[in-house]
Design a protein around this motif. Sequence first.
Motif, short mmCIF file in Angstrom:
data_model
loop_
_atom_site.label_atom_id
_atom_site.label_comp_id
_atom_site.label_asym_id
_atom_site.label_seq_id
_atom_site.Cartn_x
_atom_site.Cartn_y
_atom_site.Cartn_z
N THR A 83 37.39 48.74 34.16
CA THR A 83 37.52 47.29 34.23
C THR A 83 37.30 46.89 35.68
OG1 THR A 83 38.85 45.40 33.53
CG2 THR A 83 40.00 47.12 34.71
N LYS A 84 36.95 45.61 35.87
CA LYS A 84 36.63 45.20 37.23
C LYS A 84 37.84 45.17 38.13
CE LYS A 84 32.38 42.73 36.53
NZ LYS A 84 31.62 41.51 36.72
N MET A 85 37.60 45.56 39.35
CA MET A 85 38.62 45.55 40.39
C MET A 85 39.05 44.11 40.66
SD MET A 85 39.48 48.33 41.97
CE MET A 85 41.11 48.32 42.64
N PHE A 86 40.32 43.91 40.97
CA PHE A 86 40.85 42.62 41.45
C PHE A 86 40.74 41.49 40.44
CE2 PHE A 86 38.71 44.48 45.34
CZ PHE A 86 39.79 45.28 45.65
N GLN A 87 40.37 41.78 39.19
CA GLN A 87 40.28 40.71 38.21
C GLN A 87 41.56 40.67 37.37
OE1 GLN A 87 37.53 38.62 37.52
NE2 GLN A 87 36.27 39.41 39.17
N ALA A 88 41.77 39.51 36.76
CA ALA A 88 42.99 39.34 35.98
C ALA A 88 43.21 40.44 34.94
CB ALA A 88 42.97 37.96 35.32
N ILE A 139 47.66 46.87 34.19
CA ILE A 139 48.69 47.54 34.98
C ILE A 139 50.07 47.20 34.42
CG2 ILE A 139 49.76 47.68 37.26
CD1 ILE A 139 47.07 47.06 38.51
N LYS A 140 50.26 45.90 34.15
CA LYS A 140 51.56 45.47 33.66
C LYS A 140 51.86 46.06 32.29
CE LYS A 140 51.06 41.09 35.85
NZ LYS A 140 50.80 39.68 35.57
N ALA A 141 50.82 46.24 31.49
CA ALA A 141 51.02 46.78 30.15
C ALA A 141 51.20 48.30 30.18
CB ALA A 141 49.83 46.41 29.26
N GLY A 142 51.21 48.88 31.37
CA GLY A 142 51.44 50.31 31.48
C GLY A 142 50.28 51.16 30.98
N LYS A 143 49.07 50.65 31.08
CA LYS A 143 47.92 51.41 30.61
C LYS A 143 47.31 52.29 31.69
CE LYS A 143 46.53 47.99 27.16
NZ LYS A 143 45.55 46.96 26.85
N ILE A 144 47.66 52.03 32.94
CA ILE A 144 47.09 52.79 34.05
C ILE A 144 48.21 53.45 34.84
CG2 ILE A 144 45.66 52.66 36.13
CD1 ILE A 144 44.44 50.09 34.91
N ALA A 145 48.13 54.78 34.98
CA ALA A 145 49.25 55.51 35.58
C ALA A 145 49.16 55.57 37.10
CB ALA A 145 49.32 56.92 35.02
N THR A 146 47.95 55.70 37.64
CA THR A 146 47.82 55.87 39.10
C THR A 146 46.60 55.14 39.64
OG1 THR A 146 46.32 57.77 39.10
CG2 THR A 146 48.65 58.25 38.78
N VAL A 196 51.39 42.09 40.75
CA VAL A 196 52.31 42.59 39.73
C VAL A 196 53.72 42.65 40.34
CG1 VAL A 196 50.57 43.83 38.40
CG2 VAL A 196 51.70 45.01 40.26
N ALA A 197 54.07 41.53 40.99
CA ALA A 197 55.35 41.47 41.70
C ALA A 197 56.52 41.82 40.79
CB ALA A 197 55.53 40.08 42.30
N ASP A 198 56.38 41.49 39.50
CA ASP A 198 57.50 41.74 38.58
C ASP A 198 57.67 43.23 38.25
OD1 ASP A 198 55.01 41.40 37.47
OD2 ASP A 198 55.79 40.84 35.51
N LYS A 215 52.82 32.96 38.12
CA LYS A 215 51.99 33.98 38.76
C LYS A 215 51.98 35.32 38.04
CE LYS A 215 53.24 33.29 43.13
NZ LYS A 215 53.51 33.61 44.54
N SER A 216 53.13 35.69 37.49
CA SER A 216 53.24 37.05 36.99
C SER A 216 52.92 37.18 35.50
CB SER A 216 54.65 37.56 37.24
OG SER A 216 55.57 36.68 36.65
N SER A 217 52.53 36.07 34.86
CA SER A 217 52.35 36.19 33.41
C SER A 217 50.98 36.75 33.07
CB SER A 217 52.53 34.83 32.76
OG SER A 217 51.51 33.98 33.18
N SER A 218 50.82 37.11 31.81
CA SER A 218 49.58 37.70 31.35
C SER A 218 48.47 36.65 31.31
CB SER A 218 49.80 38.28 29.95
OG SER A 218 48.58 38.75 29.46
#
Lengths: 458, 282, 289
Positions: A265-270, A276-283, A298-300, B43-46
Amino acid sequence: MNISRRTLLGSSLLLGASAGLSACGGSKPSPDSPSTPDGGVFPPGKMIMYGYGQPQWLLEYYNPWLERHQDIAKGVTIDMVQNEGEAQARQKLIQAMSAQDYASAADVIQTSRVSLLDMAKNDILVDFTDYLSGIEDKLVPGALSDSAYDGKLYGLPDSVRPQLLFYNQDILDTYGIDAESLSTMDGYLEAGRKLKTDSKGAVQLSQIDPTTLAWRYWGRRGLLPQAGAQIWGDDGSVVFGDSEGTRKALGYLGTLQSEGHLFVTKMFQAPLYDAIKAGKIATFYIGAFFDEFLRGNVADMAGKWRAQPAPVFEDVGTAGAPVIGLFCAVKKPEGQYSALWQQLWNDFQFDAEARQTWTTKMVEENAPYANPIALDLLKDPFWKEPSDFYGGQSFRETEALGLQNSSANLRVTKDDAEADALISPELEKFIAGDQSIDDAIKNAHEALKSRISTTDPK
Amino acid sequence: MKRPSGTISARAGRWICYTLMLIITVYSILPAAWMMLIALHPKSSSMTGAAVLDMSNLTLSNFPEVNRLIPVWTNIGNSLFTTAIGTVTTLFFCSLAGFAFAKIRFPGREFLFYALVGTMLVPPEVAVIPLFMIMTDLSLTNSLWSLIIPKMATAVGIFYMRQYIKAVPDEVIEAARVDGCGPFRTYWQIVLPMIKPGLAVWTTLTVIARWNDFFWPLVFLRSQEKYTLMQAISLLPVGEGLSTPWPIIMAGTAIAIVPPVIGYVIFQRFQKADMTAGAVKG
Amino acid sequence: MLSFARRHGAGYLFIVPFFALFLVFQLFPILWTFYISTQEWSGLGEPESVGLKNFRLLLTDPQFWDATANTLIYWVCGLVFILPLAMGISLLLNKRDLHGLRTFKTLTFLPYVCATVAIGLIFNIMFDTQQGLVNEVLGLVGLDQVGWLTTTTWSKVPVIVLNVWRHTPWFALILLGGLLNIPRDYYEAAKVDGAGAARTFWHITLPSLRPVLMFCMIMITVESWNIFAEPFIMRGPGTSNVSLFQYMYESSFRLFKYGYGAAIGVALTLILALVSIIQLFLMRKDADA
């Protein structure tokens, strides 16, 4: 070239009348090396900087510095011109210089090694050899390795940031992977296989961009220097495809990709941040700059991520090559701020207190910053402080650690922007599944030979 | 509308039309609406896929953040200036030349007109490098005038105005001449009022083109306080090293597209005559 | 002489601004570009004259040919999709007995109001392979994920969609203007003759629109060959969706091979001139109508 341009202009019907307008230029060139004006006081005016990335945050250091130095820089302001990237900053400077538009030309330009070579060759950069060679041993090793052209030093390094491995601790815990095992390339690949099997393909080891950034982050800045690969031989000939290092580096990437360990997937895109947030990428195997992307987007996920030096090929033993941020002063006629800029840069690197104050502010605003490059400053415990985002691990300390075992960068020549434009599409075609990695190497090698053949190796 | 269409096939035809209208409308507004929606998310939402439809905690907080990263108001001011002056000058010079090509007889008119149509084929973007030098020689770099002056009279605009003015009856022009009107007065007092709908179309198209211009500001403008809004917005996400969160970027793009949308809707509502009436006459 | 000036002066005076601007800001820079195309130059220092070397390199450059082929596809797709869609919308708008036409007109014009740069960013999100809206919708109807911007096969599609989406309203507006100009009595006569809707369209509407359609075709041609922002923002793998204009821009301003970039510009100008001259030739008799 100005003569023929003006001749053409003159012969153009309508502009004949405006010949008077073009009669500018011919002003005295500024000295080669920065010189302090009489009495050490700089005239009021605008110091123009061409920056890219997020240069506005630097102003939060620069402007207070000017406030504190009213005695020498009263009435001096900084005009930070933000550009889309390195190429655009260089383009703007070229346009301004070749049109002799010195009013809008930069006094200071943020740039890269390739551009520095061209600008230095054409004699538009201020020579900082005396100053820089005097402070070289106070800086982290290799800090000046991108600054030289033809025996002289032009670039003031702003930051020296290593290649790192960022990892999601939660994912590693879930699948029983020890972060320690990720310190070698073999271990890294094993971890990818384990993740793939145990998560039934839901979690992938890392990510790759389908376009030009794949070559930049995985190739040029990542695996190639780590594997000791070269694009150019010592004589400037193309050795890319013949180099064992290239086959080792890209062969490894080929294995990662064809076994399905990389999330495309493209770098720096939504969508990347959502993955990342969905836990699909480990490293992430990437430069230290990625820190600010994680913090900002991904501050949260604070507390879940960790970082460590990049994995090594065991037979080579060194981790990734550092990326050096560079600033150069422009030698423009009647330019008056190169010496002021040198002082400002000097204090940014060596004034421990001001640097810490600024860094603290950047942390509070969740803004980007890098470790200082002065060895003395780095000794301060401030640069080992724990980071909340990394679950109490000190990111700054990890960054410093990453530099200690770094590989040398690939040799960069004046033709490397073009080399990237020839190698990258072949790698992209591999990632898109259109050709094998061996064909990608072979085709890139052929393209380099037929389009560039040899380069100037200095 | 007043009498229901009689036959079944005519009624079916109407329903087909309405269905098509609905599909086209959704297709037309979906991307922009989607963008607005993302801009309203924290900011942090999907931000991808159907997750965006979760509207439980919308916020306006992204908009002030844009202003923190770029001087939005200055940039909007620059865009407004360029758009307004650019549009007025283009309208004037294009309609003037269009009038000459349509109604004034002079030797070589047909040839010059073909020459003009021919110039449409040469994309000025090809010649960026020399253009910049010319702009510098004219002291126009980093000036909003560099965006206005080269496009004061465009071939497309003149072509369009000519086609439009041709529809003005020759008798009207002739009568004005008999009354002693000079060519400019004829243009200003007789022709201009008669081609208002055509001017309205060209105003719309020019305003939009100017506001959205991306390439030229990129080349000619070089400091933050001179950037147009579109240029400033484009710097939000694309840099090597930028990490602006996406809802903020989307807020930025929303700021860039909302003014022309509002402007267009208002323009439509206050338009008495059908603004396309008699556009491009063949 | 004086009477010539008095009689025709106004005509020339009114058109002189255009030609003056054209000379200074278009013709002269383009001639200069032709000159640069024979040089090797990084923008700084003296350019080095290399004759036709840049053009020889161009002929053997696979990236150049990819870009040319892609642009050709963008052009053909522009003609094939924009014209019928614009035609459909303008026909709907011309049906005065439908409800909500005004709203419809406003809403369908919105794509043209939105900046390509802004919409390109949202298209990147919507066309993402793993999590984009488009693939989610395809998933709902049981189709597999499509690698829109991650494969060389599909990466031209989002570019084409954006191009068509944004430009259709402009052409719909122009076509509607043409439709409104067709005299009502033509249709009345067709009705009397008992012609159906399809026959009326083929025999009355289309022939009457011929000059407007020609104008639209020229505009689509010019815009398609200049396509830049769409593929620039939605870059696909390799050169799979790079446009010719984009390749010129990147050669000049990313790689700083100004001479080579100018050579691409010259090639682009020649292609466009050739294509347009053919089109102009076809529309010659309509322009004076």
